[in-house]
Design a protein around this motif. Structure first.
Motif, PDB file in Angstrom:
ATOM      1  N   MET A   1       0.807  -1.215   0.000  1.00  0.00           N
ATOM      2  CA  MET A   1       0.000   0.000   0.000  1.00  0.00           C
ATOM      3  C   MET A   1       0.846   1.274   0.000  1.00  0.00           C
ATOM      4  O   MET A   1       0.640   2.169  -0.809  1.00  0.00           O
ATOM      5  CB  MET A   1      -0.945  -0.002   1.214  1.00  0.00           C
ATOM      6  N   LEU A   2       1.805   1.351   0.906  1.00  0.00           N
ATOM      7  CA  LEU A   2       2.583   2.593   1.040  1.00  0.00           C
ATOM      8  C   LEU A   2       3.697   2.704   0.007  1.00  0.00           C
ATOM      9  O   LEU A   2       4.068   3.813  -0.385  1.00  0.00           O
ATOM     10  CB  LEU A   2       3.181   2.679   2.451  1.00  0.00           C
ATOM     11  N   GLU A   3       4.248   1.567  -0.424  1.00  0.00           N
ATOM     12  CA  GLU A   3       5.376   1.592  -1.366  1.00  0.00           C
ATOM     13  C   GLU A   3       5.034   0.820  -2.644  1.00  0.00           C
ATOM     14  O   GLU A   3       5.906   0.208  -3.240  1.00  0.00           O
ATOM     15  CB  GLU A   3       6.617   0.977  -0.697  1.00  0.00           C
ATOM     16  N   ALA A   4       3.776   0.869  -3.050  1.00  0.00           N
ATOM     17  CA  ALA A   4       3.307   0.021  -4.153  1.00  0.00           C
ATOM     18  C   ALA A   4       3.200   0.758  -5.485  1.00  0.00           C
ATOM     19  O   ALA A   4       2.602   0.225  -6.424  1.00  0.00           O
ATOM     20  CB  ALA A   4       1.950  -0.578  -3.796  1.00  0.00           C
ATOM     21  N   GLN A   5       3.768   1.948  -5.589  1.00  0.00           N
ATOM     22  CA  GLN A   5       3.680   2.696  -6.843  1.00  0.00           C
ATOM     23  C   GLN A   5       4.353   1.908  -7.968  1.00  0.00           C
ATOM     24  O   GLN A   5       5.497   1.493  -7.864  1.00  0.00           O
ATOM     25  CB  GLN A   5       4.353   4.064  -6.691  1.00  0.00           C
ATOM     26  N   GLY A   6       3.596   1.682  -9.025  1.00  0.00           N
ATOM     27  CA  GLY A   6       4.116   0.917 -10.154  1.00  0.00           C
ATOM     28  C   GLY A   6       4.108  -0.580  -9.938  1.00  0.00           C
ATOM     29  O   GLY A   6       4.699  -1.332 -10.731  1.00  0.00           O
ATOM     30  N   SER A   7       3.439  -1.060  -8.895  1.00  0.00           N
ATOM     31  CA  SER A   7       3.400  -2.493  -8.616  1.00  0.00           C
ATOM     32  C   SER A   7       2.643  -3.236  -9.716  1.00  0.00           C
ATOM     33  O   SER A   7       1.589  -2.779 -10.177  1.00  0.00           O
ATOM     34  CB  SER A   7       2.724  -2.754  -7.268  1.00  0.00           C
ATOM     35  N   PRO A   8       3.148  -4.391 -10.150  1.00  0.00           N
ATOM     36  CA  PRO A   8       2.451  -5.168 -11.172  1.00  0.00           C
ATOM     37  C   PRO A   8       1.225  -5.911 -10.624  1.00  0.00           C
ATOM     38  O   PRO A   8       0.443  -6.459 -11.391  1.00  0.00           O
ATOM     39  CB  PRO A   8       3.520  -6.171 -11.631  1.00  0.00           C
ATOM     40  N   ILE A   9       1.069  -5.913  -9.304  1.00  0.00           N
ATOM     41  CA  ILE A   9      -0.049  -6.621  -8.684  1.00  0.00           C
ATOM     42  C   ILE A   9      -1.258  -5.692  -8.592  1.00  0.00           C
ATOM     43  O   ILE A   9      -1.162  -4.595  -8.022  1.00  0.00           O
ATOM     44  CB  ILE A   9       0.345  -7.125  -7.282  1.00  0.00           C
ATOM     45  N   PRO A  10      -2.415  -6.083  -9.136  1.00  0.00           N
ATOM     46  CA  PRO A  10      -3.610  -5.229  -9.092  1.00  0.00           C
ATOM     47  C   PRO A  10      -4.008  -4.870  -7.660  1.00  0.00           C
ATOM     48  O   PRO A  10      -3.783  -5.646  -6.722  1.00  0.00           O
ATOM     49  CB  PRO A  10      -4.687  -6.096  -9.760  1.00  0.00           C
ATOM     50  N   LEU A  11      -4.618  -3.703  -7.516  1.00  0.00           N
ATOM     51  CA  LEU A  11      -4.977  -3.181  -6.197  1.00  0.00           C
ATOM     52  C   LEU A  11      -5.886  -4.134  -5.428  1.00  0.00           C
ATOM     53  O   LEU A  11      -5.720  -4.326  -4.221  1.00  0.00           O
ATOM     54  CB  LEU A  11      -5.656  -1.816  -6.347  1.00  0.00           C
ATOM     55  N   ILE A  12      -6.852  -4.751  -6.101  1.00  0.00           N
ATOM     56  CA  ILE A  12      -7.800  -5.627  -5.422  1.00  0.00           C
ATOM     57  C   ILE A  12      -7.091  -6.796  -4.745  1.00  0.00           C
ATOM     58  O   ILE A  12      -7.447  -7.205  -3.630  1.00  0.00           O
ATOM     59  CB  ILE A  12      -8.876  -6.137  -6.424  1.00  0.00           C
TER      60      ILE A  12
END
Length: 292
Positions: free
Chosen positions: A241-252
């Motif tokens: 959540m806090l360091e997930a910018q650009g994460s390939p894993i969808p938010l859901i």
């Protein structure tokens, strides 16, 4: 004292990292690579093996003369669980150690909770998923009253299944599995002594179950209620959540992975609270609770 021959706690964890001998580690990687390339087939095979092992243990206990069907089923399930929790704790610890996990939370560069699944990480997930599927089927048929464990298995399978579907996030599951399963030998000791006491009530078994209840209360309090909120819940929330910018894993999926460990901590709190109530009442066994 730098001259002391005894290692510090931090040095101990560093020395313990990667408990597998080199030859065993190489063999484990070969097996994991085989499983990785045909995941559905091996999940089905291992699930069938776990369920067959469960029924074989119950049948063996019947042969030994255990009269109560419920006790045979529970004891058979515990025998399978002891094998599973011992092996899966070992292989997930190996996975965490090989990817720079630290007991103190200062993880290394390779500790990436959004990284693609590795063959060894995937093998850990499949092994644990197979046990959960077999145990869930067992409980639905023979122990449908075990609501808390049924819900736990659903949550666990949902987490592992989503990681296998996305082919990412296996490290976060390995962390949850390891910290969840290392207390299971005590949990099985607790369940086994209760079943044996139901089969043949005696002061020795009552005493052993009282010790098991205290041991489980302390272990779950330390691991699930003191350590895990930081080492699992906070670490996952920070990464997803806090360091997930650009994460390939969808938010859901990230929201799911963050919320499920929190739910397990809450359920653990309720279970620990029940253990404390039993200790205070002096009635920890099922037999003792059934007496007026």
């Amino acid at each position: 004292d730098s001259t002391s021959p005894l290692p510090t706690v931090r040095q101990f964890w560093k020395m313990a990292a990667g408990l597998m001998p080199a030859a065993m580690r190489e063999r484990w990687r070969e097996i994991a690579d085989l499983v990785f390339h045909d995941q559905v087939k091996w999940l089905v095979i291992m699930s069938i093996c776990f369920f067959a092992f469960n029924r074989a243990c119950a049948g063996f206990l019947h042969f030994l003369g255990f009269k109560e069907k419920r006790n045979r089923n529970y004891l058979g399930s515990c025998m399978v669980s002891v094998v599973h929790c011992s092996l899966v704790s070992f292989i997930t610890y190996e996975e965490l150690s090989s990817r720079d996990w630290s007991f103190y939370g200062t993880h290394g560069a390779r500790f990436d909770l959004s990284a693609p699944n590795t063959p060894t990480g995937t093998a850990c997930l499949l092994f644990c998923s197979a046990f959960m599927i077999a145990d869930q089927l067992f409980m639905l048929i023979w122990c449908p009253e075990e609501t808390l464990f049924l819900l736990h298995h659903v949550a666990t399978l949902l987490y592992m299944g989503s990681c296998l579907y996305l082919q990412a996030g296996d490290l976060s599951v390995a962390l949850c599995i390891f910290l969840g399963e290392i207390t299971n030998p005590i949990n099985n000791f607790y369940a086994i002594t209760d079943c044996l006491n139901n089969e043949k009530v005696g002061k020795l078994l009552e005493g052993l179950h009282y010790i098991a209840t205290w041991s489980l209360f302390l272990a779950l309090s330390l691991v699930r209620l003191v350590y895990s909120p930081y080492a699992v819940c906070w670490v996952l929330f920070k990464a997803y959540m806090l360091e997930a910018q650009g994460s390939p894993i969808p938010l859901i999926f990230r929201m799911l992975w963050v919320s499920l460990p929190v739910a397990v901590v809450i359920a653990s709190y309720l279970f620990v609270k029940g253990l404390l109530a039993d200790i205070q009442s002096g009635k920890t066994t099922t037999f003792a609770k059934s007496k007026k």
